[in-house]
Motif scaffolding. Structure first.
Motif, short mmCIF file in Angstrom:
data_model
loop_
_atom_site.label_atom_id
_atom_site.label_comp_id
_atom_site.label_asym_id
_atom_site.label_seq_id
_atom_site.Cartn_x
_atom_site.Cartn_y
_atom_site.Cartn_z
N TYR A 45 -36.16 -23.17 12.85
CA TYR A 45 -35.40 -24.41 12.83
C TYR A 45 -33.90 -24.09 12.81
O TYR A 45 -33.48 -23.04 12.33
CB TYR A 45 -35.78 -25.26 11.62
CG TYR A 45 -37.25 -25.64 11.58
CD1 TYR A 45 -38.04 -25.63 12.73
CD2 TYR A 45 -37.87 -26.02 10.38
CE1 TYR A 45 -39.38 -25.98 12.69
CE2 TYR A 45 -39.21 -26.37 10.33
CZ TYR A 45 -39.96 -26.34 11.49
OH TYR A 45 -41.29 -26.68 11.45
N LYS A 46 -33.09 -25.01 13.31
CA LYS A 46 -31.68 -24.76 13.53
C LYS A 46 -30.80 -25.54 12.55
O LYS A 46 -31.15 -26.64 12.11
CB LYS A 46 -31.29 -25.14 14.97
CG LYS A 46 -32.10 -24.43 16.05
CD LYS A 46 -31.93 -22.92 15.99
CE LYS A 46 -32.69 -22.23 17.12
NZ LYS A 46 -32.57 -20.76 17.06
N PHE A 47 -29.63 -24.97 12.25
CA PHE A 47 -28.65 -25.68 11.44
C PHE A 47 -28.01 -26.78 12.26
O PHE A 47 -27.79 -26.62 13.47
CB PHE A 47 -27.57 -24.72 10.92
CG PHE A 47 -28.06 -23.71 9.93
CD1 PHE A 47 -28.32 -24.10 8.62
CD2 PHE A 47 -28.28 -22.40 10.29
CE1 PHE A 47 -28.78 -23.19 7.69
CE2 PHE A 47 -28.74 -21.47 9.37
CZ PHE A 47 -29.00 -21.87 8.07
N GLN A 48 -27.69 -27.88 11.61
CA GLN A 48 -27.01 -28.97 12.31
C GLN A 48 -25.64 -28.53 12.78
O GLN A 48 -25.22 -28.84 13.90
CB GLN A 48 -26.86 -30.18 11.38
CG GLN A 48 -28.17 -30.80 10.95
CD GLN A 48 -28.77 -31.68 12.03
OE1 GLN A 48 -28.42 -31.58 13.20
NE2 GLN A 48 -29.69 -32.54 11.66
N SER A 49 -24.91 -27.81 11.94
CA SER A 49 -23.61 -27.29 12.35
C SER A 49 -23.49 -25.83 11.89
O SER A 49 -23.35 -24.94 12.71
CB SER A 49 -22.48 -28.15 11.76
OG SER A 49 -22.61 -28.27 10.36
N VAL B 212 -27.97 -28.21 2.58
CA VAL B 212 -28.39 -27.65 3.86
C VAL B 212 -28.85 -28.79 4.76
O VAL B 212 -29.60 -29.67 4.34
CB VAL B 212 -29.54 -26.64 3.66
CG1 VAL B 212 -30.10 -26.21 5.01
CG2 VAL B 212 -29.05 -25.43 2.89
N SER B 213 -28.39 -28.78 6.01
CA SER B 213 -28.80 -29.78 6.99
C SER B 213 -29.29 -29.06 8.24
O SER B 213 -28.54 -28.30 8.85
CB SER B 213 -27.63 -30.71 7.34
OG SER B 213 -28.02 -31.71 8.25
N MET B 214 -30.56 -29.31 8.64
CA MET B 214 -31.18 -28.58 9.74
C MET B 214 -31.99 -29.53 10.61
O MET B 214 -32.13 -30.71 10.29
CB MET B 214 -32.07 -27.46 9.19
CG MET B 214 -31.32 -26.44 8.34
SD MET B 214 -32.37 -25.08 7.74
CE MET B 214 -32.67 -24.21 9.29
N ARG B 215 -32.51 -29.00 11.73
CA ARG B 215 -33.34 -29.81 12.61
C ARG B 215 -34.38 -28.91 13.26
O ARG B 215 -34.18 -27.71 13.43
CB ARG B 215 -32.51 -30.50 13.70
CG ARG B 215 -31.68 -29.55 14.55
CD ARG B 215 -30.99 -30.28 15.70
NE ARG B 215 -31.93 -30.61 16.74
CZ ARG B 215 -32.22 -29.82 17.77
NH1 ARG B 215 -31.63 -28.63 17.89
NH2 ARG B 215 -33.07 -30.20 18.69
N MET C 100 -33.78 -32.54 8.81
CA MET C 100 -34.14 -32.38 7.40
C MET C 100 -32.95 -31.85 6.60
O MET C 100 -32.02 -31.25 7.16
CB MET C 100 -35.35 -31.48 7.22
CG MET C 100 -35.21 -30.09 7.74
SD MET C 100 -35.59 -29.99 9.50
CE MET C 100 -35.88 -28.23 9.65
N ASP C 101 -33.00 -32.10 5.31
CA ASP C 101 -31.96 -31.68 4.39
C ASP C 101 -32.59 -31.12 3.13
O ASP C 101 -33.64 -31.58 2.69
CB ASP C 101 -31.07 -32.85 3.97
CG ASP C 101 -30.41 -33.55 5.14
OD1 ASP C 101 -31.08 -34.41 5.74
OD2 ASP C 101 -29.25 -33.24 5.44
#
Length: 318
Positions: A122-126, A138-141, A149-150
């Motif tokens: 899964y990847k980080f949002q930024s 943590v913010s990911m997708r 997800m967070d």
């Protein structure tokens, strides 16, 4: 803020999503491609996938936390909806507070959630969280199906560094189908009477958010709603309202101000990126479990929803 008088409970219509986190999932995704606005899934499939992502983060944690769901039914309207256009899409937003472990381990739990999701690709949002902070988030997708997800920490005691952790997952918006209706209705809300004391808490939180936004309140009755409902967790009071449309730069400043307010006041804040423009915020008050959503609409308005627990015992159905 001039809050209008309490409306008839018989006109109950939850105007915002059920108050967990909810993201827009529109615009450009992290790989440079366009995220589809209509996803081929139904509410049960989205809920099953959200639960899977939650457990991917939590099941390997040490110490092992217990999961306490935050907010009412997780199936709600798509928050990406334009206030001035029809949109009957749905979205699943599922958030759990991690309980049963020392508050000093909140940062460790967030890091473990991050590690579990990274291992799955899964990847980080930024970018990754700033781990030098006492309460990193943590913010990911997910890449394949674009669930967001967070893992979030909130302040319980700033002096001692004690925190509280939560994990949340938000699905893409998906089209409502007739075949989905029975599943959605299985979590139907029941109307309940509202008392002045129950309404007061929601209105007080709304007033503080209004003061933080520093934006004019929409004057139309259609832009504000105060209602109560009953779910399996008990009775809740829901207050939804909007500001007047704002220029894009002022929307960004207003959202920054309200986020600063939440953080100063010790709310747990989730930052839900919409792909472009100012992100939506979902915040939880640690003291009274109030959940607030603040989301920019494509019309330029900022939409706010506050949900508090009703304190009146033995509220009857109406």
């Amino acid at each position: 803020m001039k809050l209008r008088k309490l409306i008839s409970v018989g006109a109950l219509a939850i105007a915002m999503v059920a108050t967990s986190a909810c993201g827009a999932h529109e615009g450009e995704n992290g790989d440079g491609g366009a995220t589809p606005q209509h996803v081929a899934m139904n509410d049960q499939q989205a809920l099953k996938r959200a639960e899977e992502i939650i457990h991917q983060a939590v099941d390997g944690m040490s110490p092992k936390p217990k999961l306490e769901q935050i907010g009412p039914t997780p199936v709600g309207a798509c928050i990406a909806r334009d206030d001035h256009g029809p949109d009957d899409r749905l979205q699943v937003s599922l958030t759990y507070k991690l309980t049963g472990v020392p508050g000093s381990r909140a940062k460790s739990l967030v890091r473990q959630a991050r590690d579990a999701w990274v291992k799955l690709g899964y990847k980080f949002q930024s970018s990754d969280a700033d781990w030098s902070k006492p309460f990193p988030n943590v913010s990911m997708r997910t890449v394949s199906d674009d669930f967001w997800m967070d893992a979030v920490t909130g302040v319980v005691n700033r002096a001692t560094g004690e925190g509280l952790a939560s994990v949340g997952v938000t699905s893409p918006c998906f089209a409502r189908h007739a075949s989905d209706q029975p599943a959605a209705d299985s979590t139907a809300l029941r109307r309940t009477p509202v008392t002045p004391s129950d309404a007061r808490a929601a209105l007080e939180h709304s007033s503080r958010i209004y003061d933080a936004l520093q934006a004019p309140h929409a004057t139309s009755d259609d832009e504000e709603e105060l209602s109560t409902y009953q779910d399996s967790d008990g009775a809740r009071v829901h207050h939804a309202w909007s500001t007047k449309p704002l220029p894009e730069e002022e929307t960004a400043r207003a959202m920054a101000r309200v986020r600063a307010y939440f953080e100063r006041a010790g709310w747990m804040v989730r930052h839900i990126s919409a792909g472009s423009g100012a992100p939506a915020l979902v915040a939880r008050n640690v003291k009274d479990s109030t959940v607030a959503q603040v989301a920019p609409a494509r019309s330029g308005a900022v939409r706010v929803a506050v949900t508090t627990r009703a304190t009146t015992a033995g509220a009857a159905d109406v």
